[in-house]
Design an enzyme around this catalytic site. Structure first.
Site, PDB file in Angstrom:
ATOM      1  N   GLU A 163       0.793  -1.236   0.000  1.00 31.19           N
ATOM      2  CA  GLU A 163       0.000   0.000   0.000  1.00 31.19           C
ATOM      3  C   GLU A 163       0.825   1.285   0.000  1.00 31.19           C
ATOM      4  O   GLU A 163       0.793   2.062   0.961  1.00 31.19           O
ATOM      5  CB  GLU A 163      -0.945   0.011   1.205  1.00 31.19           C
ATOM      6  N   GLU A 374      -5.584  -8.546   0.994  1.00 29.58           N
ATOM      7  CA  GLU A 374      -6.238  -8.190   2.264  1.00 29.58           C
ATOM      8  C   GLU A 374      -7.699  -7.898   2.004  1.00 29.58           C
ATOM      9  O   GLU A 374      -8.037  -7.262   0.990  1.00 29.58           O
ATOM     10  CB  GLU A 374      -5.633  -6.918   2.900  1.00 29.58           C
TER      11      GLU A 374
HETATM   12  C1  BG6 Z   1      -4.442  -1.944   5.626  1.00 27.55           C
HETATM   13  C2  BG6 Z   1      -3.071  -2.291   6.145  1.00 27.55           C
HETATM   14  O1  BG6 Z   1      -4.389  -0.697   5.046  1.00 27.55           O
HETATM   15  O2  BG6 Z   1      -5.451  -1.814   6.552  1.00 27.55           O
HETATM   16  C3  BG6 Z   1      -3.082  -3.089   7.436  1.00 27.55           C
HETATM   17  O3  BG6 Z   1      -2.323  -2.936   5.173  1.00 27.55           O
HETATM   18  C4  BG6 Z   1      -4.107  -2.510   8.379  1.00 27.55           C
HETATM   19  O4  BG6 Z   1      -1.786  -3.084   7.967  1.00 27.55           O
HETATM   20  C5  BG6 Z   1      -5.470  -2.619   7.705  1.00 27.55           C
HETATM   21  O5  BG6 Z   1      -4.139  -3.091   9.641  1.00 27.55           O
HETATM   22  C6  BG6 Z   1      -6.619  -2.170   8.569  1.00 27.55           C
HETATM   23  O6  BG6 Z   1      -6.433  -0.869   9.012  1.00 27.55           O
HETATM   24  P1  BG6 Z   1      -6.953  -0.395  10.414  1.00 27.55           P
HETATM   25  O7  BG6 Z   1      -6.665   1.051  10.463  1.00 27.55           O
HETATM   26  O8  BG6 Z   1      -8.403  -0.690  10.438  1.00 27.55           O
HETATM   27  O9  BG6 Z   1      -6.198  -1.198  11.394  1.00 27.55           O
END
Ligand code: BG6
Length: 469
Positions: A163, A374
């Site tokens: 990202e 993800e």
């Molecule tokens: C993604 C990242 O952007 O979002 C992760 O790659 C991150 O590392 C995930 O944990 C969720 O984000 P958040 O802010 O809800 O923890």
């Protein structure tokens, strides 16, 4: 229809968010080790010093992954464990840790999918200008090559960066991630360019070694759609897609930047300092890039930003109460819509946005190889009589997997799905309050692991290869 046999059902994590052991076994200090300790920067001052102690408990965690039937584990390597000061000596204890982690995965037949950079930069490099300094590009190349040589006999799937848009925009536009700089588009675009060059160089190094695995990059996938049928909102969405998709995907897949953005950067004085040699490297590496990883959480619903009409929302009644976020260049605003569903943190839940976005991506880049690296629900999970009943997470993942299945039916080249996250972990800015895992970590009870409802559900899905979805 079942998912194909060469499709990975996986789940993911990132070093800083799970490992802990921040100063053990020769590890150097990262920018996050420093930034998270500046008062006010993270939720309730949480940091990754201990995180969920995966560094010491990885055997137990991988055993649980194996019990779930997980086919592939996406994790990141902490640069500071491998080369503690960024570009100096290699730390044998760092290599030993990841060797053990990889071997443990392989022992259970779990395929390691390794991210080289998930935001934790050696602090020494951060202090020298971080990603705005081209020295970091050279250092990354050395670090990446060290990892390929040490682990490449067993690791056949590599992601260079996680990202770019997030760590660069939060670092140089919003001041929310290290180095904590706000409103500096010039540095923001410079940092993104340097990261793309670092990616291209790593691809070059990897291919030279002839290890016959695959290498790609993971991008945020947050396609922009106009909030309604108004022409200027459609134009605003196109603009958003140029800046948040094309700027990131074009240099990787086409080996050149989008003309639309390049033209505007020139007018605005934000063009990165780039050399002909760097632009050639991008061009050379693009056809050798094997895949794109997509991190999909939500689409963007966009309206044109009209600063003079703040009290009259441009997209009329469809816009729900929240004021929305104006883009850094003041051109558009992302808004919430009344007819959509949102998580407790206000992230839109839209499996159909994933599918529409995938079709859009195919329109722009053809049939590229994709992994969903993800996707998941950040929630405060309900605990009843010691049971973690995360039915909303089950529903969320089920609906997104259905969208992936539909994409496969339409012939999209999606090779895997990695739920975020395999285990509850530290959220960069939301601490431990926001959970994503299949495996619960009891913060009140010595970080004890427990299986959530979703754990058993995902296990079934994997066992049936998604036949019931
Ligand atoms: C993604 C990242 O952007 O979002 C992760 O790659 C991150 O590392 C995930 O944990 C969720 O984000 P958040 O802010 O809800 O923890």
């Amino acid at each position: 229809m079942r998912f194909p046999h060469d499709f990975f059902f996986g789940a993911a994590s990132a070093a800083y968010q799970v490992e802990g052991a921040w100063n053990e076994d020769g590890k150097g200090v990262s920018n996050w080790d420093v930034f998270s300790k500046i008062p006010g920067k993270t939720f309730e001052g949480t940091n990754g010093d201990i995180a969920v102690d995966h560094y010491h408990r990885y055997k137990e965690d991988i055993r649980l992954m194996a019990e779930m039937g997980l086919e592939s584990y996406r994790f990141s390597v902490a640069w500071t464990r491998i080369i503690p000061d960024g570009d100096g000596e290699i730390n044998p204890q760092g290599l030993a840790f990841y060797n053990a982690l990889i071997d443990e995965c392989l022992h259970y037949g779990i395929v390691p999918f390794v991210t080289l950079y998930h935001w934790d930069l050696p602090q020494v490099l951060e202090e020298a200008g971080g990603w705005t300094n081209k020295r970091t590009v050279d250092a990354f190349s050395k670090y990446a090559t060290t990892c390929f040589k040490a682990f490449g006999d067993r690791v056949k799937h590599w992601i260079t960066f996680n990202e770019t848009i997030v760590f660069c925009s939060l670092g140089y536009l919003d001041g929310a991630h290290p180095p904590g700089i706000s409103h500096n588009p010039r540095l923001y675009f410079q940092a993104t360019h340097n990261v793309f060059v670092a990616h291209a160089r790593a691809v070059e190094e990897y291919k030279k070694l002839r290890q016959y695995g695959e290498i790609g990059i993971t991008h945020v996938f947050s396609p922009a759609f106009p909030a309604d049928g108004q022409a200027d909102n459609a134009q605003a969405a196109d603009h958003a897609n140029q800046y948040s998709l094309a700027w990131f995907y074009d240099p990787i897949l086409k080996g050149a930047y989008p003309d639309y953005v390049v033209g505007q950067l020139k007018e605005r004085g934000w063009t990165p300092d780039w050399t002909a040699e760097e632009l050639t490297v991008l061009k050379w590496a693009a056809p050798k890039n094997d895949f794109i990883g997509l991190n999909y959480y939500q689409p963007q619903r966009v309206i044109k930003h009209n600063p003079t009409a703040e009290d009259k929302p441009a997209a009329q009644q469809v816009i729900a109460g929240a004021p929305g976020k104006v883009s850094f260049d003041g051109v558009y605003k992302t808004v919430s819509l009344e007819d959509k569903k949102y998580t407790k943190w206000g992230w839109e839940i839209s499996p159909e946005g994933l599918l529409e976005g995938l079709r859009m991506l195919r329109g722009a880049y053809g049939d590229i190889k994709l992994y969903i690296t993800e996707n998941g629900l950040g929630d405060q999970d309900p605990v009843e009589n010691g049971q973690i009943l995360d039915a909303d997470r089950v529903e969320y993942i089920r609906e997104h997997l259905k969208a992936v299945k539909q994409g496969l039916r339409e012939g999209l080249h999606i090779k895997g799905y990695y739920a975020w996250s395999v285990i509850d972990l530290l959220s960069w800015l939301n601490g431990f309050k926001k959970q994503y895992g299949f495996i619960y970590v009891d913060q009140q009870n010595n970080l004890t692991r427990k299986r959530k409802l979703s754990f058993g559900w995902y296990k079934q899905v994997i066992a049936n290869r998604g036949g019931e979805l």
